[in-house]
Design an enzyme around this catalytic site. Structure first.
Site, PDB file in Angstrom:
ATOM      1  N   CYS A 116       0.842  -1.188   0.000  1.00 21.31           N
ATOM      2  CA  CYS A 116       0.000   0.000   0.000  1.00 21.31           C
ATOM      3  C   CYS A 116       0.879   1.239   0.000  1.00 21.31           C
ATOM      4  O   CYS A 116       1.931   1.284   0.614  1.00 21.31           O
ATOM      5  CB  CYS A 116      -0.951   0.090   1.190  1.00 21.31           C
ATOM      6  SG  CYS A 116      -2.070  -1.285   1.339  1.00 21.31           S
ATOM      7  N   ARG A 118       3.467   0.102  -5.162  1.00 18.76           N
ATOM      8  CA  ARG A 118       3.288  -0.535  -3.853  1.00 18.76           C
ATOM      9  C   ARG A 118       1.993  -1.337  -3.766  1.00 18.76           C
ATOM     10  O   ARG A 118       1.771  -2.075  -2.804  1.00 18.76           O
ATOM     11  CB  ARG A 118       3.312   0.523  -2.750  1.00 18.76           C
ATOM     12  CG  ARG A 118       4.554   1.372  -2.739  1.00 18.76           C
ATOM     13  CD  ARG A 118       4.499   2.372  -1.617  1.00 18.76           C
ATOM     14  NE  ARG A 118       4.528   1.711  -0.343  1.00 18.76           N
ATOM     15  CZ  ARG A 118       5.626   1.380   0.321  1.00 18.76           C
ATOM     16  NH1 ARG A 118       6.795   1.673  -0.188  1.00 18.76           N
ATOM     17  NH2 ARG A 118       5.555   0.765   1.484  1.00 18.76           N
ATOM     18  N   TRP A 129      -2.784  -2.565  -1.695  1.00 22.86           N
ATOM     19  CA  TRP A 129      -2.497  -3.973  -1.945  1.00 22.86           C
ATOM     20  C   TRP A 129      -3.300  -4.710  -0.884  1.00 22.86           C
ATOM     21  O   TRP A 129      -3.010  -4.628   0.312  1.00 22.86           O
ATOM     22  CB  TRP A 129      -1.002  -4.260  -1.803  1.00 22.86           C
ATOM     23  CG  TRP A 129      -0.642  -5.651  -2.235  1.00 22.86           C
ATOM     24  CD1 TRP A 129      -0.345  -6.060  -3.502  1.00 22.86           C
ATOM     25  CD2 TRP A 129      -0.547  -6.817  -1.415  1.00 22.86           C
ATOM     26  NE1 TRP A 129      -0.074  -7.406  -3.516  1.00 22.86           N
ATOM     27  CE2 TRP A 129      -0.188  -7.899  -2.253  1.00 22.86           C
ATOM     28  CE3 TRP A 129      -0.722  -7.061  -0.056  1.00 22.86           C
ATOM     29  CZ2 TRP A 129      -0.009  -9.193  -1.775  1.00 22.86           C
ATOM     30  CZ3 TRP A 129      -0.547  -8.348   0.424  1.00 22.86           C
ATOM     31  CH2 TRP A 129      -0.196  -9.400  -0.440  1.00 22.86           C
ATOM     32  N   ASN A 177      -1.552   1.592   5.883  1.00 22.31           N
ATOM     33  CA  ASN A 177      -0.667   0.596   5.285  1.00 22.31           C
ATOM     34  C   ASN A 177      -0.259  -0.355   6.397  1.00 22.31           C
ATOM     35  O   ASN A 177       0.217   0.100   7.434  1.00 22.31           O
ATOM     36  CB  ASN A 177       0.566   1.291   4.693  1.00 22.31           C
ATOM     37  CG  ASN A 177       1.602   0.308   4.196  1.00 22.31           C
ATOM     38  OD1 ASN A 177       1.294  -0.833   3.893  1.00 22.31           O
ATOM     39  ND2 ASN A 177       2.844   0.755   4.124  1.00 22.31           N
ATOM     40  N   GLY A 178      -0.458  -1.659   6.200  1.00 22.68           N
ATOM     41  CA  GLY A 178      -0.077  -2.626   7.230  1.00 22.68           C
ATOM     42  C   GLY A 178      -1.246  -3.512   7.594  1.00 22.68           C
ATOM     43  O   GLY A 178      -2.216  -3.628   6.835  1.00 22.68           O
ATOM     44  N   GLU A 192      17.259 -16.402 -10.597  1.00 23.90           N
ATOM     45  CA  GLU A 192      16.728 -15.050 -10.798  1.00 23.90           C
ATOM     46  C   GLU A 192      16.027 -14.949 -12.159  1.00 23.90           C
ATOM     47  O   GLU A 192      14.965 -14.324 -12.271  1.00 23.90           O
ATOM     48  CB  GLU A 192      17.874 -14.035 -10.678  1.00 23.90           C
ATOM     49  CG  GLU A 192      17.504 -12.593 -10.952  1.00 23.90           C
ATOM     50  CD  GLU A 192      16.458 -12.020 -10.003  1.00 23.90           C
ATOM     51  OE1 GLU A 192      16.099 -12.649  -9.000  1.00 23.90           O
ATOM     52  OE2 GLU A 192      15.965 -10.901 -10.293  1.00 23.90           O
ATOM     53  N   LYS A 225      12.098 -13.883 -12.609  1.00 23.60           N
ATOM     54  CA  LYS A 225      11.644 -12.777 -13.471  1.00 23.60           C
ATOM     55  C   LYS A 225      10.530 -13.256 -14.394  1.00 23.60           C
ATOM     56  O   LYS A 225       9.549 -12.566 -14.617  1.00 23.60           O
ATOM     57  CB  LYS A 225      12.803 -12.223 -14.323  1.00 23.60           C
ATOM     58  CG  LYS A 225      13.854 -11.428 -13.597  1.00 23.60           C
ATOM     59  CD  LYS A 225      13.450 -10.024 -13.208  1.00 23.60           C
ATOM     60  CE  LYS A 225      12.863  -9.935 -11.843  1.00 23.60           C
ATOM     61  NZ  LYS A 225      13.699  -9.936 -10.700  1.00 23.60           N
ATOM     62  N   GLU A 245       7.191 -13.883 -12.395  1.00 20.34           N
ATOM     63  CA  GLU A 245       6.451 -12.710 -11.920  1.00 20.34           C
ATOM     64  C   GLU A 245       5.987 -11.806 -13.050  1.00 20.34           C
ATOM     65  O   GLU A 245       4.952 -11.158 -12.934  1.00 20.34           O
ATOM     66  CB  GLU A 245       7.237 -11.934 -10.856  1.00 20.34           C
ATOM     67  CG  GLU A 245       8.478 -11.245 -11.338  1.00 20.34           C
ATOM     68  CD  GLU A 245       9.201 -10.499 -10.220  1.00 20.34           C
ATOM     69  OE1 GLU A 245       8.563 -10.050  -9.262  1.00 20.34           O
ATOM     70  OE2 GLU A 245      10.440 -10.369 -10.312  1.00 20.34           O
ATOM     71  N   HIS A 266      19.355 -36.089 -11.529  1.00 17.31           N
ATOM     72  CA  HIS A 266      18.726 -36.591 -10.298  1.00 17.31           C
ATOM     73  C   HIS A 266      17.221 -36.351 -10.324  1.00 17.31           C
ATOM     74  O   HIS A 266      16.580 -36.403  -9.275  1.00 17.31           O
ATOM     75  CB  HIS A 266      19.380 -35.937  -9.078  1.00 17.31           C
ATOM     76  CG  HIS A 266      20.849 -36.223  -8.997  1.00 17.31           C
ATOM     77  ND1 HIS A 266      21.343 -37.452  -8.595  1.00 17.31           N
ATOM     78  CD2 HIS A 266      21.925 -35.465  -9.308  1.00 17.31           C
ATOM     79  CE1 HIS A 266      22.665 -37.429  -8.657  1.00 17.31           C
ATOM     80  NE2 HIS A 266      23.050 -36.228  -9.086  1.00 17.31           N
ATOM     81  N   LYS A 325       5.550  -4.008  -4.682  1.00 15.03           N
ATOM     82  CA  LYS A 325       7.001  -3.827  -4.615  1.00 15.03           C
ATOM     83  C   LYS A 325       7.542  -4.119  -3.218  1.00 15.03           C
ATOM     84  O   LYS A 325       8.595  -4.710  -3.071  1.00 15.03           O
ATOM     85  CB  LYS A 325       7.327  -2.387  -5.014  1.00 15.03           C
ATOM     86  CG  LYS A 325       8.797  -2.069  -5.080  1.00 15.03           C
ATOM     87  CD  LYS A 325       9.366  -2.489  -6.394  1.00 15.03           C
ATOM     88  CE  LYS A 325      10.858  -2.261  -6.477  1.00 15.03           C
ATOM     89  NZ  LYS A 325      11.464  -3.142  -7.483  1.00 15.03           N
TER      90      LYS A 325
END
Ligand code: M6R
Length: 624
Positions: free
Chosen positions: A2, A27, A78, A104-105, A493, A497, A500, A516, A619
């Protein structure tokens, strides 16, 4: 998660707040809303589910006369509690509509608070934890909760309510009867203050107000801050005044804009040479590596006998690379933990343990809690962070900032490569303190790092084929990644990428593990991206990976290879070959990761997705 922004000043607050939200949308983008004080006792709220553009469209329909005023606040969400709908969008209001709150939270005790409010006859109109705070402030301000000391006093009301809340929160509160102030309360969620001429700002991130001022103030935990046109006051939750440290933001509006690119992420990929150079700058002085903040003595650094690295997501992948460098240069054992797992496995920590917490935002809840756990066990904590004054560096014994500038794209790119550079500086600082490298060796490693921005810039010149491949792979169902040694975290990585950004199934394996189990996944036409080690720097591993490529090609894989310039041995087995400059082995990730970023971005674009704002993500992950 948020984004929140608050403003009291002389400009039209709607413009300032919506402009700020635009820069905070990374955010969260589940809904957005604004609350405006018209200065004559009016408090207007508008909110809308979906991205900020939906709210802007709604605002365009609203009678402009209602949205005047030079004080207001906004929120981009968010979602945690309650679906991303209009009714759950912030700001939330008290029953009479005179109090508005953005948050926010997570208010962890919202259920008992909700029950208490309902028992008092208050009807809650959303599913959020936040709404409880709006009603509680309204009751306190009215003195209806029996709090005589809070009656008619918004600051005291917010303080009293903040003291009752559990969890992590930044709350911004307005009251129609107090048109010239916004009161905020903060615990374990980000909040920064901006100071202008006759105007004051509050925001989750300086990006929200960088257009107007670069003078900012750090706020601490459990603090209440009141902003007016004249300035600000800060107290703790008990009402005792506390000091707050001003700082000057080192980047400007231009750094927070797209600069001609379609997406922030594409601009941020291009900015990597500068980000790495800026991260290195000023850290080798008088033949010594220096950190940004060091509250540890040289003796304490020498006494370190074990290192843990804790981080999440991309930062974790950079941490995996730190292990190679720190162990190689210092001979200290290094463990790398996902921050979310760290404290739950009861790691063995004491005062001679160094815990390195890596976080772009400096506010990731899992990393922050891992750091706090380490401190409780008396370990020393060093932060690598991209955000000045964020909670993680504030709670650390030493700090090295990555000077990557603002990263708006949700997918980390320039902060990843900057973290790698910063990790290596930490490795060299430890080697220097422990004497496991001679000063001239430290200097040589630093010079090699300093040459990397040019190598990354050269890699960036040569990416048209990677873009074309991205478009070609857009129809694939899955992509596998293989690497070894430092190429393995790069493969991880690359897969992250792709997941997401392109919402595609992507897995990375250490190539030695192929036989394996994972080789069973190989089928006709499956794209496999291989990060080759240097044929000179890691000849033995190079030969093994060459065999792996032949094995998967024989089983129908579509082979894509990232290899060092001049590595002709791999060419016959690579259907697509991307050459990166030859650099020292530990530094290869700084170049080999670049084509993977570009391929992922291009696949996502070809599939029609918003590269900067992948679905379901934010983010900064400020909740566990
Ligand atoms: O702010 P942090 O570096 O602590 O964030 C950690 C992860 O959430 C972050 O790297 C995430 O994985 C990125 N979206 C990856 O691109």
């Amino acid at each position: 998660m948020c984004g929140i922004v608050g403003y009291v000043g002389h400009r039209p607050a709607l413009d300032v707040v919506v402009g700020g939200l635009r820069r905070l949308e990374y955010r969260g983008y589940d809904s957005a809303g604004v609350a405006l004080l018209d200065g004559q006792g009016g408090l207007s709220v508008e909110r809308k589910a979906g991205p900020l553009a939906n709210l802007e469209a709604k605002l365009a329909q609203v009678d402009a006369g209602r949205l005047t005023g030079t004080a207001g606040m906004g929120h981009t969400r968010w979602a945690t509690h309650g679906a991303p709908t209009d009714r759950n969008a912030h700001p939330h209001r008290s029953t009479a509509g005179d109090v508005a709150v953005v948050h926010n939270g997570i208010i962890e005790n919202h259920l008992p608070l909700r029950a208490e409010l309902e028992a008092a006859g208050i009807e809650l109109t959303s599913d959020t934890d936040t709404e409880t705070a709006a009603h509680l402030v309204a009751l306190a301000y009215a003195g209806a909760d029996g709090g005589a000391a809070t009656k008619g006093d918004l600051v005291a009301s917010v303080r009293a309510v903040a003291g009752r809340l559990e969890g992590a929160f930044t709350l911004l509160v307005t009251h129609a009867a107090e048109p010239d102030m916004i009161v905020a309360a903060r615990r374990s969620s980000p909040l920064v203050l901006g100071l202008g001429e006759g105007e004051t700002f509050l925001a989750s991130d300086v990006a929200a107000f960088i257009e107007f001022t670069r003078d900012a103030v750090e706020l601490g935990q459990d603090q209440v801050v009141t902003i007016t046109r004249e300035g600000y006051t800060v107290t703790d939750f008990a009402g005792e005044p506390v000091g707050a440290a001003p700082f000057r933001v080192t980047w400007d509006l231009a750094a927070a804009e797209k600069g001609g690119h379609d997406y922030f992420m594409l601009k941020e990929i291009e900015e990597q040479p500068t980000a790495i150079a800026d991260t290195l700058r000023g850290h080798f002085i008088d033949h010594k590596i220096v950190l940004d903040e060091q509250r540890l003595s040289d003796q304490e650094l020498r006494d370190i006998d074990k290192v843990f690295v804790v981080a999440c997501g991309t930062a974790y992948h950079s941490g995996l690379l730190a292990k190679y460098a720190i162990e190689h240069w210092t001979r200290l054992p290094v463990e790398v933990d996902l921050a979310s797992e760290f404290r739950y496995r009861d790691p063995v920590l004491d005062r001679s343990t160094l815990v390195v917490a890596i976080s772009q935002s400096g506010e990731t809840a899992d990393t922050l809690e891992a750091l706090r756990h380490a401190k409780d066990q008396k370990a020393r904590v060093l932060a690598i962070c991209n955000t000045n004054g964020a909670q993680i560096p504030r709670e650390s014994d030493a700090v090295l900032y990555t000077h990557a500038g603002p990263e708006i794209g949700v997918a980390a790119t320039k902060t990843f490569t900057s973290q790698i550079a910063a990790n290596y500086l930490v490795g060299l600082a430890l080697a220097q303190a422990r004497g496991t490298k001679y000063p001239d060796e430290v200097a040589r490693e630093f010079r090699e790092l300093e040459a990397m921005p040019a190598a990354v810039a050269a890699t960036l010149q040569n990416l048209d084929a990677a873009r074309a491949l991205g478009r070609e792979l857009a129809g694939s169902k899955a992509v596998l990644f293989l690497g070894r040694h430092v190429g393995y975290p790069v493969a991880l990585e690359g897969a992250l990428k792709l997941k997401e950004l392109a919402y595609m199934h992507a897995e990375a394996f250490a190539a030695g593990e192929l036989k394996h189990g994972p080789i069973a996944l190989i089928e006709e036409g499956l794209p496999v991206i291989v990060v080759m080690p240097s044929p000179k720097g890691r000849a033995v591993l190079h030969a093994k990976l060459l065999s792996n490529i032949q094995e998967i090609q024989a089983r129908g894989a579509h082979t894509v290879v990232i290899a060092e310039e001049g590595d002709e041995t791999v060419r016959p087995f690579a259907e697509h070959l991307f050459e990166v400059p030859a650099v020292p082995t530990l530094l290869q990730p700084l170049v080999s990761t670049i084509p993977l970023q570009v391929i992922a971005a291009e696949i996502a674009r070809a599939r029609g997705f918003d590269v900067d704002k992948p679905r379901n993500l934010a983010k900064s992950v400020t909740v566990e």
